[in-house]
Design an enzyme around this catalytic site. Sequence first.
Site, short mmCIF file in Angstrom:
data_model
loop_
_atom_site.label_atom_id
_atom_site.label_comp_id
_atom_site.label_asym_id
_atom_site.label_seq_id
_atom_site.Cartn_x
_atom_site.Cartn_y
_atom_site.Cartn_z
N HIS A 145 -75.76 -81.60 23.45
CA HIS A 145 -74.89 -81.28 22.38
C HIS A 145 -75.00 -79.78 21.77
O HIS A 145 -76.12 -79.33 21.98
CB HIS A 145 -75.07 -82.42 21.45
CG HIS A 145 -76.67 -82.63 20.87
ND1 HIS A 145 -76.76 -82.08 19.62
CD2 HIS A 145 -77.74 -83.11 21.20
CE1 HIS A 145 -78.09 -82.44 19.36
NE2 HIS A 145 -78.54 -82.99 20.23
N CYS A 146 -74.27 -79.68 20.88
CA CYS A 146 -74.07 -78.31 20.23
C CYS A 146 -75.23 -77.92 19.53
O CYS A 146 -75.97 -76.92 19.52
CB CYS A 146 -72.85 -78.28 19.48
SG CYS A 146 -72.72 -76.68 18.61
N PHE A 147 -75.69 -78.98 18.83
CA PHE A 147 -76.76 -78.69 17.67
C PHE A 147 -78.45 -78.64 18.28
O PHE A 147 -79.25 -78.52 17.77
CB PHE A 147 -76.81 -79.79 16.61
CG PHE A 147 -75.47 -79.40 15.58
CD1 PHE A 147 -75.56 -78.42 14.81
CD2 PHE A 147 -74.47 -79.80 15.95
CE1 PHE A 147 -74.62 -78.05 13.78
CE2 PHE A 147 -73.23 -79.38 15.09
CZ PHE A 147 -73.46 -78.36 14.11
N SER A 181 -70.79 -80.45 23.16
CA SER A 181 -70.13 -81.42 22.56
C SER A 181 -70.67 -81.65 20.97
O SER A 181 -72.00 -81.24 20.96
CB SER A 181 -70.34 -82.77 23.26
OG SER A 181 -71.99 -83.29 23.15
#
Length: 224
Positions: free
Chosen positions: A135-137, A76
Amino acid sequence: MEIINNNLILTKDCSDTGFCNMQKDLQMFEHAIKINKIIFRLYTWIKPTLSIGKFEKWQKTINGIDIVRRPTGGRSVLHTDDISYCLAIPTKFYPQDTTILGLTEAIHRIFLRIFFNLGIKAKICGKQKKGKGRHCFDSISYNEIAVNGKKIMGSAQYRTRFGSLQHGSILYSIPEDLYIKVYGSDYNRERFTCVKDLLNIKREEFIDKAFNIVKEVGVEDCCI
């Protein structure tokens, strides 16, 4: 704003909802295949939105944040003050390495030029140990872009036998209250950075400069 330059169409779009942004990306991809040109779009989000990967499991609502599913995979992304892009590439323009990683690296070289020209010393990373967050980061994947070991841009790719769509986001700022609201204990500010940490530049100015750099680079760097 739209600029047509040989085989490359550049579009700087207005803010929109998550649903409309994903629809625009898919329509852009279909149009790129139809006209056999590369199309590059920069855009933003009209309200805080969580985009989730194609195969990712997530509850329907999270503390009032809009949720939209991407056509691409990955984890996400919380879209607030970020700068998003979409690049649609027909197979005619693939680099010599036609794999997902090969195409991703060719695309990320364009963004390296953007960062370098703006004075940000970013680099394309090799294999990294993935974080366990949602999450993506939270993680830096192979061929992704980071600054001083911290992720600044995330991307994901969707492809058919006719071409590929890659879209992603550059973090301009990080509203910690929203990240904590969505991710809770998964939020780890030490894993990623943003443009505002590194430069004194307004978001609109960054978008304009990025757009002009891609215009100057032209289609050639997209096809190395």
